[in-house]
Scaffold this active site. Structure first.
Site, PDB file in Angstrom:
ATOM      1  N   GLU A  97     -58.765 -29.679   9.837  1.00  0.00           N
ATOM      2  CA  GLU A  97     -59.999 -30.138   9.203  1.00  0.00           C
ATOM      3  C   GLU A  97     -59.643 -30.832   7.882  1.00  0.00           C
ATOM      4  O   GLU A  97     -59.086 -30.221   6.991  1.00  0.00           O
ATOM      5  CB  GLU A  97     -60.901 -28.932   8.942  1.00  0.00           C
ATOM      6  CG  GLU A  97     -62.245 -29.322   8.393  1.00  0.00           C
ATOM      7  CD  GLU A  97     -63.170 -28.128   8.164  1.00  0.00           C
ATOM      8  OE1 GLU A  97     -62.723 -27.131   7.571  1.00  0.00           O
ATOM      9  OE2 GLU A  97     -64.334 -28.211   8.570  1.00  0.00           O
TER      10      GLU A  97
ATOM     11  N   CYS B 148     -68.956 -29.436   7.930  1.00  0.00           N
ATOM     12  CA  CYS B 148     -68.172 -28.606   8.851  1.00  0.00           C
ATOM     13  C   CYS B 148     -68.275 -29.120  10.289  1.00  0.00           C
ATOM     14  O   CYS B 148     -67.343 -28.985  11.063  1.00  0.00           O
ATOM     15  CB  CYS B 148     -68.603 -27.156   8.752  1.00  0.00           C
ATOM     16  SG  CYS B 148     -70.376 -26.962   8.774  1.00  0.00           S
TER      17      CYS B 148
ATOM     18  N   GLU C 176     -69.462 -18.731   9.195  1.00  0.00           N
ATOM     19  CA  GLU C 176     -69.629 -20.121   9.636  1.00  0.00           C
ATOM     20  C   GLU C 176     -68.491 -20.884   8.993  1.00  0.00           C
ATOM     21  O   GLU C 176     -68.481 -21.090   7.777  1.00  0.00           O
ATOM     22  CB  GLU C 176     -71.006 -20.633   9.185  1.00  0.00           C
ATOM     23  CG  GLU C 176     -71.483 -21.792  10.022  1.00  0.00           C
ATOM     24  CD  GLU C 176     -71.085 -23.118   9.435  1.00  0.00           C
ATOM     25  OE1 GLU C 176     -69.961 -23.583   9.761  1.00  0.00           O
ATOM     26  OE2 GLU C 176     -71.866 -23.683   8.660  1.00  0.00           O
TER      27      GLU C 176
HETATM   28  P1  NDP Z   1     -63.528 -21.692   0.489  1.00  0.00           P
HETATM   29  O1  NDP Z   1     -63.591 -21.043   1.803  1.00  0.00           O
HETATM   30  O2  NDP Z   1     -62.517 -21.227  -0.487  1.00  0.00           O
HETATM   31  O3  NDP Z   1     -64.944 -21.591  -0.255  1.00  0.00           O
HETATM   32  C1  NDP Z   1     -66.165 -21.174   0.309  1.00  0.00           C
HETATM   33  C2  NDP Z   1     -66.822 -20.136  -0.591  1.00  0.00           C
HETATM   34  O4  NDP Z   1     -66.067 -18.927  -0.581  1.00  0.00           O
HETATM   35  C3  NDP Z   1     -66.904 -20.553  -2.042  1.00  0.00           C
HETATM   36  O5  NDP Z   1     -68.061 -20.031  -2.637  1.00  0.00           O
HETATM   37  C4  NDP Z   1     -65.665 -19.878  -2.608  1.00  0.00           C
HETATM   38  O6  NDP Z   1     -65.730 -19.712  -3.986  1.00  0.00           O
HETATM   39  C5  NDP Z   1     -65.700 -18.548  -1.892  1.00  0.00           C
HETATM   40  N1  NDP Z   1     -64.427 -17.839  -1.851  1.00  0.00           N
HETATM   41  C6  NDP Z   1     -63.172 -18.317  -2.064  1.00  0.00           C
HETATM   42  N2  NDP Z   1     -62.257 -17.325  -1.911  1.00  0.00           N
HETATM   43  C7  NDP Z   1     -62.943 -16.209  -1.591  1.00  0.00           C
HETATM   44  C8  NDP Z   1     -62.569 -14.856  -1.289  1.00  0.00           C
HETATM   45  N3  NDP Z   1     -61.292 -14.471  -1.273  1.00  0.00           N
HETATM   46  N4  NDP Z   1     -63.527 -13.976  -0.986  1.00  0.00           N
HETATM   47  C9  NDP Z   1     -64.832 -14.346  -0.958  1.00  0.00           C
HETATM   48  N5  NDP Z   1     -65.252 -15.589  -1.254  1.00  0.00           N
HETATM   49  C10 NDP Z   1     -64.324 -16.516  -1.542  1.00  0.00           C
HETATM   50  O7  NDP Z   1     -63.404 -23.226   0.693  1.00  0.00           O
HETATM   51  P2  NDP Z   1     -62.789 -24.283  -0.334  1.00  0.00           P
HETATM   52  O8  NDP Z   1     -63.852 -24.652  -1.270  1.00  0.00           O
HETATM   53  O9  NDP Z   1     -61.516 -23.795  -0.934  1.00  0.00           O
HETATM   54  O10 NDP Z   1     -62.422 -25.467   0.644  1.00  0.00           O
HETATM   55  C11 NDP Z   1     -61.198 -25.426   1.361  1.00  0.00           C
HETATM   56  C12 NDP Z   1     -61.374 -26.019   2.717  1.00  0.00           C
HETATM   57  O11 NDP Z   1     -62.288 -25.234   3.462  1.00  0.00           O
HETATM   58  C13 NDP Z   1     -61.975 -27.402   2.729  1.00  0.00           C
HETATM   59  O12 NDP Z   1     -61.023 -28.368   2.529  1.00  0.00           O
HETATM   60  C14 NDP Z   1     -62.602 -27.448   4.077  1.00  0.00           C
HETATM   61  O13 NDP Z   1     -61.634 -27.821   5.019  1.00  0.00           O
HETATM   62  C15 NDP Z   1     -63.034 -26.038   4.340  1.00  0.00           C
HETATM   63  N6  NDP Z   1     -64.464 -25.805   4.072  1.00  0.00           N
HETATM   64  C16 NDP Z   1     -65.277 -25.675   5.123  1.00  0.00           C
HETATM   65  C17 NDP Z   1     -66.626 -25.506   4.920  1.00  0.00           C
HETATM   66  C18 NDP Z   1     -67.560 -25.364   6.053  1.00  0.00           C
HETATM   67  O14 NDP Z   1     -68.764 -25.493   5.867  1.00  0.00           O
HETATM   68  N7  NDP Z   1     -67.085 -25.066   7.227  1.00  0.00           N
HETATM   69  C19 NDP Z   1     -67.211 -25.501   3.596  1.00  0.00           C
HETATM   70  C20 NDP Z   1     -66.251 -25.588   2.531  1.00  0.00           C
HETATM   71  C21 NDP Z   1     -64.933 -25.744   2.798  1.00  0.00           C
HETATM   72  P3  NDP Z   1     -65.193 -20.893  -4.918  1.00  0.00           P
HETATM   73  O15 NDP Z   1     -65.806 -22.155  -4.485  1.00  0.00           O
HETATM   74  O16 NDP Z   1     -65.712 -20.499  -6.200  1.00  0.00           O
HETATM   75  O17 NDP Z   1     -63.717 -20.882  -4.778  1.00  0.00           O
END
Ligand code: NDP
Length: 497
Positions: free
Chosen positions: A400, A303, A269
Site C-alpha cells: 500500500e 484505504c 479497518e
Molecule cells: P497508523 O496505523 O500508525 O495510524 C493510525 C492511527 O493509529 C493514528 O491515530 C495513530 O496515531 C494511531 N497509532 C499509531 N500507533 C499506535 C499504537 N501502537 N497503538 C494504538 N494506536 C496507534 O498509520 P500511519 O499514520 O503511521 O500511516 C502508515 C501507513 O498506514 C500509511 O502509509 C498507510 O499505508 C496506512 N494507513 C492506512 C489507513 C487506512 O485507512 N487503511 C489510514 C492511515 C494509514 P498517530 O497518528 O498519532 O501516530
C-alpha cells in the site's frame, strides 16, 4: 455602445486559458492558539503539547495536547462514569435526538469544517466540502434513525450497549472517520474515548464544540489528542470494553496481539491494495474517470483506493493513452483553491514513504509517467504518477503506497483478472468496468474484497457496510452491520458480513 459593452471592450484578453485561482476564504475558521483534551464535557489543560501544521505550507496552526497515560485514564473514567450514570439508561428516542442534533449542526457548520479539514489535512476543498462533510452528517442522521429501532435491527436478541468504546482514527478522512466511529457507538448506547491522528486533530477538536451545542451529556464523548503512544494507552486501558481502529495493518496487528485473551471486542479497518479492473467492452471514457477518481481522490490517501489497475490486454494502449491525457488536466496545488484536484500529501513522513516506494518501482524496472506540473516549493507534494510495465512481484504492485501512484498491469481472461486481483494480502475493495451485467456478478462472486464497485468507484453511503477480508481487517462499519460491534447481543450468533 452600452456601459457593459464598453467594459468588455476594455477587458484584457487572457494570454493563457488556464484556470484563475479561486481560493476559499480562511476566515470562517477561528483557530485557538492552544487546545486541551475534551474530557467529561470540559476542556482540560494538557501537560504536554505539540504543534499541528498545514501540510500545504508547513505553517504552524495550533498547539495541541499530547495526552499522557494519566490523561487517557481520566478520559476513560469520564466515559465509564457517563455510561453508568445516565447515558446507557436514557430512552433510545432521547439518544436519537442528540444524534439528530449533531447531524444538523454539522450541516449548519459544514463550510467551517470543510475549510478546517483542508487546512489541517491538505485535501482539496472541493472534496472536504462535497464528500467529507455531507457524508459525516449523513452518518449521524443514519444512525440517529437506528437508535430507537435496535430491537427491529436485531430481533429476539435483546441488544444492549457494551460500555466504553476506545476509538483510534487515521489522518486521511479525519472528520468522516470520527463520524463512522462515534455515530454507531452512541446510537447503540455506548460512551466513547476517541483519538484523532497526530497530524489532523483540529476537526475532532472543533467537533467538541458541536457536542457542546448539541448539549450532549458530559463524558459521553471524550476526545484526547496525541501520537501513537496515546492510542496505545487507550488500547491498554482496563475500563475500555471495545476498540475500533482504522489505520495501518502493522498497528492493527499490534493492537490485536495486545487485546488477545482480554475478551474485549475489536474491529480493525486496515490497509488495501485494490484492483480496478477494466474489460474491453467497458465505456472507456467513463472508466478513465473512474480510474482517476479511484487513485487520485484525496491524493490516494484512501484505504480502498484503486491503486492497481488491471486492463484487458486488447484495450491497454487506448486506456493508457486516455489516462495520460487526462492526467495532464489534473490541477495540483493549494488545497483551499476550489479548482484544485490533487492537494498536499498529509505529512513529511507519508511523503518519504511514497518517494521510497516510487524509487523501488523505478529500480525494479517499471516505467514511470508524471504529467508536467509545477509543485509548490513549501509543503509536501507529489505529482500524480502512473507506472506501466509493472510485474506482480514489484513492491509497487504489492504494498500500500497510500499516495497518488497507480500501477498498471494487464490480463487476458476474466479468470486471470480474478487471480491477479486476489493476489494480495489485502481484501478491502475492487472495481469492475464492463457493459455485461452477468460478468459483474460473476466477478463480484469471486473477488475477495469487502466492497466491489461496478462501473463506478469510491462510492460511499452510510447504509452500506464497509470493511475487509484478510489483512484489511475485520468487522464492518456502516449499515445495520456497523451497529453490531457496539452491541451485546446475548451471545447469539453475529450477523455474518
Ligand atoms: P497508523 O496505523 O500508525 O495510524 C493510525 C492511527 O493509529 C493514528 O491515530 C495513530 O496515531 C494511531 N497509532 C499509531 N500507533 C499506535 C499504537 N501502537 N497503538 C494504538 N494506536 C496507534 O498509520 P500511519 O499514520 O503511521 O500511516 C502508515 C501507513 O498506514 C500509511 O502509509 C498507510 O499505508 C496506512 N494507513 C492506512 C489507513 C487506512 O485507512 N487503511 C489510514 C492511515 C494509514 P498517530 O497518528 O498519532 O501516530
Amino acid at each position: 455602445m452600452t456601459e457593459l459593452e464598453r467594459k468588455h471592450e476594455r477587458a484584457p484578453v487572457p494570454s493563457e486559458w488556464t484556470y484563475a485561482s479561486a481560493p476559499e476564504a480562511r476566515d470562517i475558521v477561528t483557530l485557538q492558539e492552544r487546545y486541551g483534551h475534551y474530557v467529561g464535557g470540559e476542556w482540560v489543560e494538557p501537560r504536554e503539547t505539540y504543534t499541528t501544521i498545514s501540510p500545504a505550507s508547513e505553517e504552524p496552526l495550533a498547539e495541541v495536547g499530547q495526552a499522557t497515560p494519566e490523561e487517557v485514564t481520566a478520559a476513560v473514567a469520564a466515559a465509564r462514569d457517563a455510561f453508568e450514570n445516565g447515558w446507557s439508561d436514557i430512552s433510545p428516542a432521547e439518544r436519537a435526538k442528540y444524534l439528530f442534533r449533531i447531524a444538523r449542526i454539522l450541516q449548519e457548520r459544514s463550510h467551517e469544517f470543510a475549510v478546517l479539514e483542508s487546512l489541517n489535512g491538505g485535501k482539496p476543498i472541493k472534496e472536504s466540502r462535497d464528500v467529507d462533510l455531507p457524508l459525516s452528517a449523513a452518518h449521524f442522521f443514519y444512525y440517529a434513525g437506528w437508535a430507537d429501532k435496535l430491537e427491529y435491527a436485531f430481533p429476539n436478541r435483546r441488544p444492549r450497549p457494551i460500555g466504553v468504546a476506545g476509538q483510534i482514527i487515521p489522518w486521511n478522512f479525519p472528520l468522516l472517520m470520527l463520524a463512522w466511529k462515534i455515530a454507531p457507538a452512541l446510537a447503540a448506547g455506548n460512551t466513547v474515548v476517541l483519538k484523532p491522528a497526530e497530524t489532523t486533530p483540529l476537526s475532532a477538536l472543533l467537533f467538541c464544540d458541536v457536542l457542546r451545542q448539541a448539549e450532549l451529556p458530559p463524558g459521553v464523548v471524550n476526545i484526547v489528542t496525541g501520537d501513537g503512544r496515546t492510542g496505545a494507552e487507550i488500547v491498554k486501558a482496563e475500563s475500555v470494553d471495545k476498540i475500533a481502529f482504522t489505520g495501518s495493518t502493522e498497528v492493527g496487528k499490534a493492537i490485536q496481539r495486545e487485546l488477545a485473551g482480554t475478551g474485549k471486542k475489536l474491529t480493525l479497518e486496515l490497509g488495501g491494495k485494490a484492483a480496478n479492473i477494466i474489460f474491453d467492452d467497458a465505456a472507456l471514457d467513463q472508466a478513465v474517470e473512474g480510474i482517476i477518481n479511484g487513485i487520485y481522490f484525496n491524493q490516494g490517501h484512501v484505504c480502498c483506493a484503486g491503486s492497481r489497475l488491471l486492463v484487458q490486454e486488447s484495450i491497454y494502449e487506448p486506456v493508457v493513452e486516455k489516462l495520460k491525457r487526462r492526467l495532464t488536466t489534473l490541477r495540483v496545488g493549494d488545497p483551499l483553491d476550489k479548482n484544485t484536484d490533487v492537494g498536499a500529501i498529509n505529512s513529511k513522513q507519508q511523503l518519504d514513504k511514497i518517494q521510497e516506494l516510487v524509487a523501488t518501482g523505478e529500480e525494479e524496472g517499471a516505467e514511470i509517467y508524471q504529467p508536467p506540473c509545477r509543485l509548490p516549493e513549501k509543503g509536501y507534494w507529489f505529482a500524480p504518477t502512473v507506472f506501466t510495465n509493472v510485474a506482480q512481484s514489484y513492491r509497487i504492485a504489492q504494498e500500500e503506497i497510500f499516495g497518488p501512484v497507480l500501477s498498471i498491469l494487464t490480463f487476458r481472461t476474466p479468470e486471470e483478472a480474478v487471480e491477479k486481483a486476489n493476489n494480495t494480502p489485502y481484501g478491502l475493495s475492487a472495481g469492475v468496468w464492463t457493459e455485461k451485467g452477468s460478468r459483474i456478478l460473476w466477478m463480484a462472486e469471486r473477488l475477495r474484497a469487502g466492497v466491489v464497485w461496478a462501473n463506478t468507484y469510491n462510492r460511499f453511503d452510510p447504509s452500506s457496510p464497509f470493511g475487509g477480508y484478510k489483512e484489511s481487517g475485520f468487522g464492518r462499519e456502516g449499515g445495520r452491520h456497523g451497529l453490531e460491534p457496539y452491541l451485546d447481543l446475548d451471545g447469539s450468533q453475529a450477523l455474518s458480513p
